[in-house]
Design a protein around this motif. Sequence first.
Motif, PDB file in Angstrom:
ATOM      1  N   THR A  86       0.769  -0.997  -0.062  1.00 29.23           N
ATOM      2  CA  THR A  86       0.046   0.021   0.119  1.00 29.23           C
ATOM      3  C   THR A  86       0.981   1.377  -0.195  1.00 29.23           C
ATOM      4  N   ASP A  87       0.333   2.510  -0.232  1.00 28.89           N
ATOM      5  CA  ASP A  87       1.310   3.586  -0.353  1.00 28.89           C
ATOM      6  C   ASP A  87       1.818   4.284   0.857  1.00 28.89           C
ATOM      7  N   LYS A 134      -8.882 -19.457 -10.812  1.00 25.63           N
ATOM      8  CA  LYS A 134      -8.731 -20.919 -11.010  1.00 25.63           C
ATOM      9  C   LYS A 134      -7.275 -21.415 -11.574  1.00 25.63           C
ATOM     10  N   ASP A 135      -6.374 -20.310 -11.394  1.00 28.74           N
ATOM     11  CA  ASP A 135      -5.039 -20.406 -11.955  1.00 28.74           C
ATOM     12  C   ASP A 135      -3.945 -19.741 -10.878  1.00 28.74           C
ATOM     13  N   VAL A 136      -2.747 -19.912 -11.056  1.00 29.78           N
ATOM     14  CA  VAL A 136      -1.571 -19.373 -10.366  1.00 29.78           C
ATOM     15  C   VAL A 136      -1.982 -17.761 -10.420  1.00 29.78           C
ATOM     16  N   ILE A 137      -1.588 -17.279  -9.108  1.00 33.14           N
ATOM     17  CA  ILE A 137      -1.572 -15.639  -9.321  1.00 33.14           C
ATOM     18  C   ILE A 137      -0.324 -15.170  -9.803  1.00 33.14           C
ATOM     19  N   VAL A 138      -0.283 -14.275 -10.874  1.00 34.17           N
ATOM     20  CA  VAL A 138       0.846 -13.704 -11.514  1.00 34.17           C
ATOM     21  C   VAL A 138       1.087 -12.320 -10.984  1.00 34.17           C
ATOM     22  N   ALA A 139      -0.100 -11.602 -10.503  1.00 30.82           N
ATOM     23  CA  ALA A 139       0.449 -10.322  -9.941  1.00 30.82           C
ATOM     24  C   ALA A 139      -1.009  -9.709  -9.183  1.00 30.82           C
ATOM     25  N   CYS A 140      -0.519  -8.930  -8.092  1.00 31.99           N
ATOM     26  CA  CYS A 140      -1.668  -8.184  -7.306  1.00 31.99           C
ATOM     27  C   CYS A 140      -1.151  -6.798  -7.105  1.00 31.99           C
ATOM     28  N   PHE A 141      -2.354  -5.768  -7.036  1.00 25.12           N
ATOM     29  CA  PHE A 141      -1.835  -4.528  -7.195  1.00 25.12           C
ATOM     30  C   PHE A 141      -3.117  -3.668  -6.124  1.00 25.12           C
ATOM     31  N   GLU A 167      -4.798  -0.143  -4.990  1.00 26.52           N
ATOM     32  CA  GLU A 167      -5.288   0.893  -5.666  1.00 26.52           C
ATOM     33  C   GLU A 167      -4.581   2.304  -4.827  1.00 26.52           C
ATOM     34  N   GLU A 168      -4.565   3.047  -5.400  1.00 25.96           N
ATOM     35  CA  GLU A 168      -3.738   4.318  -4.835  1.00 25.96           C
ATOM     36  C   GLU A 168      -4.527   4.728  -3.680  1.00 25.96           C
ATOM     37  N   ASN A 169      -3.723   5.035  -2.433  1.00 28.85           N
ATOM     38  CA  ASN A 169      -4.133   5.274  -1.165  1.00 28.85           C
ATOM     39  C   ASN A 169      -5.284   4.631  -0.644  1.00 28.85           C
ATOM     40  N   SER A 170      -5.282   3.327  -0.987  1.00 31.88           N
ATOM     41  CA  SER A 170      -6.596   2.567  -0.561  1.00 31.88           C
ATOM     42  C   SER A 170      -6.112   1.281  -0.174  1.00 31.88           C
ATOM     43  N   LEU A 171      -7.067   0.322   0.439  1.00 33.63           N
ATOM     44  CA  LEU A 171      -6.894  -1.188   0.403  1.00 33.63           C
ATOM     45  C   LEU A 171      -7.452  -2.086  -0.359  1.00 33.63           C
ATOM     46  N   ASP A 172      -8.150  -1.207  -1.535  1.00 37.73           N
ATOM     47  CA  ASP A 172      -8.778  -1.941  -2.682  1.00 37.73           C
ATOM     48  C   ASP A 172      -7.695  -2.729  -3.548  1.00 37.73           C
ATOM     49  N   LEU A 173      -8.191  -3.858  -3.837  1.00 40.81           N
ATOM     50  CA  LEU A 173      -7.031  -4.726  -4.643  1.00 40.81           C
ATOM     51  C   LEU A 173      -7.294  -5.204  -5.855  1.00 40.81           C
ATOM     52  N   TYR A 174      -6.396  -5.204  -6.855  1.00 39.95           N
ATOM     53  CA  TYR A 174      -6.558  -6.157  -8.115  1.00 39.95           C
ATOM     54  C   TYR A 174      -5.720  -7.517  -8.084  1.00 39.95           C
ATOM     55  N   THR A 175      -6.454  -8.549  -8.359  1.00 42.23           N
ATOM     56  CA  THR A 175      -5.526  -9.693  -8.543  1.00 42.23           C
ATOM     57  C   THR A 175      -5.515 -10.430  -9.924  1.00 42.23           C
ATOM     58  N   ALA A 183       0.465  -7.179   0.063  1.00 42.84           N
ATOM     59  CA  ALA A 183      -0.496  -8.217  -0.505  1.00 42.84           C
ATOM     60  C   ALA A 183       0.694  -9.215  -1.204  1.00 42.84           C
ATOM     61  N   VAL A 184       0.498 -10.477  -0.972  1.00 45.70           N
ATOM     62  CA  VAL A 184       1.202 -11.619  -1.767  1.00 45.70           C
ATOM     63  C   VAL A 184       0.356 -12.599  -2.323  1.00 45.70           C
ATOM     64  N   GLY A 185       0.838 -12.880  -3.734  1.00 49.51           N
ATOM     65  CA  GLY A 185       0.039 -13.807  -4.443  1.00 49.51           C
ATOM     66  C   GLY A 185       0.750 -14.959  -4.354  1.00 49.51           C
ATOM     67  N   SER A 186       0.004 -16.365  -4.573  1.00 46.08           N
ATOM     68  CA  SER A 186       0.633 -17.574  -4.372  1.00 46.08           C
ATOM     69  C   SER A 186       0.140 -18.405  -5.671  1.00 46.08           C
ATOM     70  N   LYS A 187       1.010 -19.429  -5.809  1.00 45.87           N
ATOM     71  CA  LYS A 187       0.343 -20.790  -6.892  1.00 45.87           C
ATOM     72  C   LYS A 187      -0.820 -21.309  -6.344  1.00 45.87           C
ATOM     73  N   ASP A 188      -1.251 -21.228  -5.019  1.00 49.15           N
ATOM     74  CA  ASP A 188      -2.183 -22.025  -4.732  1.00 49.15           C
ATOM     75  C   ASP A 188      -3.579 -21.214  -5.091  1.00 49.15           C
ATOM     76  N   MET A 189      -3.248 -20.393  -5.852  1.00 47.98           N
ATOM     77  CA  MET A 189      -4.508 -19.512  -6.564  1.00 47.98           C
ATOM     78  C   MET A 189      -5.327 -18.493  -5.456  1.00 47.98           C
ATOM     79  N   SER A 190      -4.521 -18.047  -4.316  1.00 47.14           N
ATOM     80  CA  SER A 190      -5.007 -17.325  -3.350  1.00 47.14           C
ATOM     81  C   SER A 190      -3.993 -16.247  -3.319  1.00 47.14           C
ATOM     82  N   THR A 191      -4.851 -15.164  -2.756  1.00 40.61           N
ATOM     83  CA  THR A 191      -4.016 -13.733  -2.462  1.00 40.61           C
ATOM     84  C   THR A 191      -4.055 -13.484  -0.929  1.00 40.61           C
ATOM     85  N   TRP A 192      -2.947 -13.110  -0.413  1.00 40.71           N
ATOM     86  CA  TRP A 192      -3.120 -12.878   1.097  1.00 40.71           C
ATOM     87  C   TRP A 192      -2.680 -11.551   1.407  1.00 40.71           C
ATOM     88  N   VAL A 193      -3.436 -10.702   2.234  1.00 43.33           N
ATOM     89  CA  VAL A 193      -3.026  -9.378   2.686  1.00 43.33           C
ATOM     90  C   VAL A 193      -2.759  -9.186   3.963  1.00 43.33           C
TER      91      VAL A 193
END
Length: 899
Positions: A151-152, A186-193, A195-203, A158-168
Amino acid sequence: LPPQFSGLLGTVYRRGNLSFTRDGNSLLSPVGNRISLFDLKNNKCETLPLATRLNIVCVGLSPDGTLAILIDEEGAALLVSLIGKCVIHQFYFHKPVHSVSFSPDGKKFVVTKDNLAYLYHAPGKKREFNAFVLDKTYYGPYDETTCIDWTDDSKCFAVGSKDMSTWVFGAERWANLIYYSLGGHKDVIVACFFEENSLDLYTISQDAALCVWQCDTELDGLKPMPPKDAAKEKKAAEDDEELLEEPKGEEIHGKADPSEQETRNKVKYSRVAKYFFNKEGDFNNLTAAAYHKKTHLLVTGFASGIFHLHELPDFNLIHSLSISDQRIASISINCTGDWIAFGCSGLGQLLVWEWQSESYVLKQQGHFNSMVSLAYSPDGQYIVTGGEDGKVKVWNTSSSFCFVTFTEHNSGVTAVTFTSTGYVVLSASLDGTVRAFDLHRYRNFRTFTSPRPSQFSCLAVDSSGEIVAAGSQDSFEIFIWSMQSGRLLDVLAGHEGPISSLSFNPMKCVLASASWDKTVKLWDMLDSWRTKETLIINSDVLVVAFRPDGKELAVAALNGQITFWDHENAVQTGSIEGRHDLQMGRKELDKITAKQAAKGKSFTTLCYSADGQSILAGGLSKFVCIYNVKEQILMKKFEISCNYSLDAMEEYLDRRKMTEFGSMALIDEGGGGDEGVAIPLPGVKRGDMSYRHFKPEIRVTCVRFCPTGRSWAATTTEGLLLYSLDSGLIFDPFELDIDVTPSNIHKKLNQKEYTTAIVMAFKLNEKKLIQEVIEAVPSSEVDVVCSSLPDLYVEKLLEFLASAFETSCHLEFYLIWAHKLLMLHGQKLKTRSVKLLPMIQFLHKSIQRHFEDVSKLCEWNIYNIKYALAISQQRGMKRPAEETAGDEEELDSDSDYLM
């Protein structure tokens, strides 16, 4: 003083993540076990003079741009200062690391390893006993972790994993956010981001799906955890665990709902949207992604070489373009959001794309396969390389960029060379052609072929640039062509084995040819190409080279010997037994020791230094040897690589890799899930079944000295390595005595005794002091100073001027110095022209580069002023004709003076 490593050309990206510097004008790219810094504003590339033990897989750059963490394949890390360009600290993570990321405030950094995330205190500005202090360890994912984002305000990551989950996770102790698990893929997480000044997340997952997560709490709503009682704190300290919360199961997407009590007053996430990239079904795996928070720009790359630009959170498509047919391995966006960097590890390709103007800021690619040959231009400004991929590339030595690639050959290029003018490049290939390329118009203007198809293994051009010779490895003949007409002049027969090397005498019309039939033949061009002499060697001849003055011939044979010949009298003048100096490494699958294997090895490339006093030799090993020709002794051995990701690097067998069934290298594990075939369950098809993991063998295919005498280059498995004298601050005085001090030099300057001050400055040999003294001399006094300067210091001053031209802005002042010195001392210098040639070529290279830049600028200015005059006359502000003519005459005379 021995040359130092100064640059790596020919390879721009291998693997790992790309990173833009803080100002967004430079790009860090991992190149094997080294790191290159591309200055995109000034169009320059620099390879840092440090290396890891294995290939670099991830790079973490601090927010202030002063520090970088480089981590190799086995988890060994280097903490590097980008200001001092040196290693500050070394650390070993014990296992392969997937990603590393500094927090935006620069106080912490996270490393993902196996299924864990480790939070470390970032090294500060002060000296520390241990730069890497572990703060917390985070458990959660069941499979390997893949990506990190902060976060900013550095409160959570946040951490993405090969078990298809993302952890904050919270970086601090937050009462309402310790950890949070997100599913939905349904597949490996490649990236997680975030949002600016927020806890909102893109996976984003590998199957090209994007989930948008909304958080019910703002960053300001995170509450610090109340301090626990002393007993609990003591127990936690004994267990050495600060935030090791075991997740039980979450409410989202197929996970069991936790009890109401556990979720009360805690942060909650909800999925508000899910988007798919491959609606048409024509895209495959998503391999890389980057997000620019300020402009809400998402860039995604695919295994097919296609990339997308989307605007979030509405998922509006801006661009969909293809850069190649290879997998995009890494993407990075600079701080302004204008430039996007792409790395393709399959092709070794690096691109920087300005998406708004849809143009390339940088487009570089190395040779797809290994480089085989190289040649310097006569002024040392350019290097041409030929590779097994059939490409001929021309590189600028000052910027380290390739500025033209010729792709006309259909097979591997075996030899390249420049003509004496420096504007024509010749290349020989296994496709049976020798091609000539024009560096003015960048075109293939001549193609030389033989009557019967032949595979050309070597190439030579005479000093006039008119006669081209190429040796065949299948018909044992040498073909001679005219550059002017392109016609075949003669076919020289006489050798009984493949032709391995050709070399023209720089001073006479004599061609030396080496062959596997254990002979070197000398052909006289002026005497109808008759064999002038045949030199009998004890073993198959691999390479032959003339000394720059043409009076000596060096021959390297299969038995590891380098012999020196007086070719006029056909007398051997000396020999060097070089086999022991090669010092071969042991390959992983070798059945014999490195010492035994070295008995069958030899030098495969030779080159004289510019002054002819030394000879450079390289072969199938990680060493390049420099010998003194007169004394016939080894002066220095250069270890060109310390990268153990290459084969034949270790001298002895590594017993840790041996089992009762043999070496572990015999087991082909494939490329793993990312690149090739993972070891699958029975009946499961996945990945490229033909993919095989292999280690390239370390070797030196070609070495060449720069005509200026300041540097030398070698084509190796790593790329094109440059070694230069012009690196590092070294105190190297000359004829120093007790009265030569900086204060005395300044006294002489104040007394206007300029010649004495210059001589004293050269005795002290401090570059900055010499520059200060020379720039203190008034331009009206230059003539007098030059005429009274001793001959020995004339050469030193010319050499200094050549190096000063490259950095100084006082162009006219230094041109006056060079002009006066050459006019007054030209005749004396001419008598020693052979010895002084490298220095004169160095000076010519520096002046030529400025001439090209300034002449273009002058032409542009003249055009602009003439255009402005024409416009002003059209608008009625007419001036008398004679004034306009006078202005144009002045402009023309000014441009002539500058040119």
